[in-house]
Scaffold this active site. Structure first.
Site, PDB file in Angstrom:
ATOM      1  N   GLY A 122       0.714  -1.147   0.238  1.00 15.58           N
ATOM      2  CA  GLY A 122      -0.089  -0.039  -0.070  1.00 15.58           C
ATOM      3  C   GLY A 122       0.827   1.254  -0.099  1.00 15.58           C
ATOM      4  O   GLY A 122       0.279   2.467  -0.009  1.00 15.58           O
ATOM      5  N   SER A 172       5.240   0.399  -3.119  1.00 19.34           N
ATOM      6  CA  SER A 172       6.920  -0.222  -3.226  1.00 19.34           C
ATOM      7  C   SER A 172       7.169  -0.667  -4.515  1.00 19.34           C
ATOM      8  O   SER A 172       8.385  -0.666  -4.888  1.00 19.34           O
ATOM      9  CB  SER A 172       6.788  -1.496  -2.018  1.00 19.34           C
ATOM     10  N   ASP A 216       2.081   7.007  -8.414  1.00 24.81           N
ATOM     11  CA  ASP A 216       3.022   6.627  -7.356  1.00 24.81           C
ATOM     12  C   ASP A 216       4.422   7.181  -7.793  1.00 24.81           C
ATOM     13  O   ASP A 216       5.317   7.630  -7.227  1.00 24.81           O
ATOM     14  CB  ASP A 216       3.031   4.941  -7.312  1.00 24.81           C
TER      15      ASP A 216
END
Length: 431
Positions: free
Chosen positions: A149, A152, A197
């Protein structure tokens, strides 16, 4: 620029020593990529629709020590997994699967942990970069920490990209690396996510909130207010970031729920665009004017209506959130985080029972301004903004209460890292 609490000199020296021994080179030759994890306080699940999102990095993440190999060979070892990953930069890399069938792929991290390095090579090759130099490297994440979450996978992908680029003297901008990491996720692995991300990892700045328009790719940094003469110290005292882990682990590419919800957002966009006379536009909710949504939302099927409602309400929360952050209203910002979390559950319909319980516990914890899932909501952790003076008390409360409702999952977690108190981080960089 604030003082970085991560990585420490001891961590850097340990990695340099390991790579030095692997490669038979001097410690002074070893470079280290610092690739932080990210949180997304506001802007959940709207990046793939071209929405505007907020993000920031934390002082935890991936460290990749490396030296150029002197030939085309890539040799990698991991601090978390056994064995070595070996391949050559002159080998042509192919996608692991068809992007339309992503629900069936399963990544065995224990035996296939080097695949993201191959994905980085694939991304660079796909844009006709000429790589002649491999790397000898050692990659490691935070000890005992479940990174689910926290983006990574993007942090790992960015680390490998930057190492390969540095070894081959490639001048690559952060914006270009955002695209390269998107290729790893979307094409190499077949995951239909957006660019949140990697944007956060590559564009963040210490203590700032990143504002990213995922449709235009335009971004800006929202600075915290100057609270006093030592304003960096002052805002650090105002809040901490609390990460609470559920014990649930599930790769996104295994869970069809993520890609299904992306498809539902696109279906809702197609219906709304057709109804508003703009059926030729790409079916993304960012291409639907808010006025058109309000006019035609009644024709959407229930599931599609929920996805669209989440998108448009989340965009509004992001806008309000930037105003609150810029003025130092962290409690108001936290309230918006909680509203985002509720919409993720009710409208985007993500999150399992343990994660929902964990979020509810966080909201009861002392000093917590707001909380929501981190990541896609199908595994991993929840993130909260907490008053610095109550952070330790809140962490203890959450750890104890979660153990009461989910004793089996809680037993899978390292007690020392089940709930972590973090600080704001900086962008990915090579040291």
């Amino acid at each position: 620029m604030g003082e970085w609490s991560w990585p420490s000199e001891a961590q850097l020296n340990g990695i340099r020593q390991t790579v030095s021994e692997m490669a038979g080179r001097g410690i002074e030759d070893v470079r280290v990529v610092v690739s932080p994890y990210r949180i997304c306080p506001l802007g959940a699940h709207i990046d793939h629709q071209g929405g505007t999102v907020s993000a920031m990095t934390i002082n935890k993440g991936i460290l990749l020590g490396f030296v150029p190999s002197g030939d085309t060979q890539v040799i990698l070892r991991s601090g978390q997994f056994k064995g070595e990953a070996r391949f050559r930069v002159d080998e042509v890399q192919c996608p692991r699967k068809n992007a339309n069938d992503a629900s069936k792929i399963e990544i065995d991290e224990e035996s296939d942990w080097g695949s993201y390095a191959r994905g980085a090579l694939y991304a660079l090759q796909s844009r006709q970069n000429s790589l002649v130099q491999g790397i000898i490297g050692y990659i490691i994440g935070p000890e005992g920490m479940d990174s689910s979450g926290l983006s990574s996978s993007a942090a790992v992908g960015v680390a490998y990209l930057m190492a390969l680029e540095t070894a081959n003297n490639l001048a690559v901008s952060p914006e270009e690396n955002i695209e390269y990491d998107r290729l790893i996720e979307n094409e190499f692995w077949g995951l239909r996510n957006g660019i949140l991300d990697q944007s956060a990892i590559l564009l963040s700045s210490y203590g700032c909130l990143l504002c990213m328009n995922c449709k235009t790719k335009e971004h800006k940094l929202i600075h915290p207010p100057k609270l006093g003469e030592n304003h960096e110290t002052e805002w650090q005292k105002a809040y901490k970031i609390l990460l609470a882990f559920s014990g649930l682990k599930h790769n996104l590419t295994v869970n069809p729920g993520y890609n299904r919800r992306v498809a539902e957002c696109q279906e809702a966009a197609a219906v709304l665009l057709h109804a508003s006379g703009d059926g030729a536009a790409e079916p993304l909710l960012s291409n639907v004017e808010p006025e058109a949504y309000q006019t035609h939302k009644h024709i959407l099927e229930p599931n599609l209506a929920k996805r669209a409602e989440h998108y448009f309400s989340e965009n509004m929360r992001v806008s309000k959130g930037f105003e609150a952050w810029a003025s130092g209203r962290f409690e108001d910002f936290g309230t918006l985080i909680s509203e985002s979390g509720l919409s993720s559950i009710q409208n985007y319909e993500c999150g399992s029972e343990p994660l929902i319980q964990l979020r509810q516990i966080l909201l009861r914890a002392p000093g917590v301004f707001g909380a929501r899932f981190s990541g896609a909501g199908f595994r991993g952790c929840c993130v909260a903004l907490v008053d610095t003076d109550h952070a330790a008390e809140a962490a203890t409360f959450v750890r104890e209460e979660y153990n009461k409702v989910q004793p089996e999952l809680a037993s899978l977690l390292n007690p020392d890292t089940a709930v972590m108190i973090c600080e704001a981080g900086d962008c990915a960089r090579v040291i």
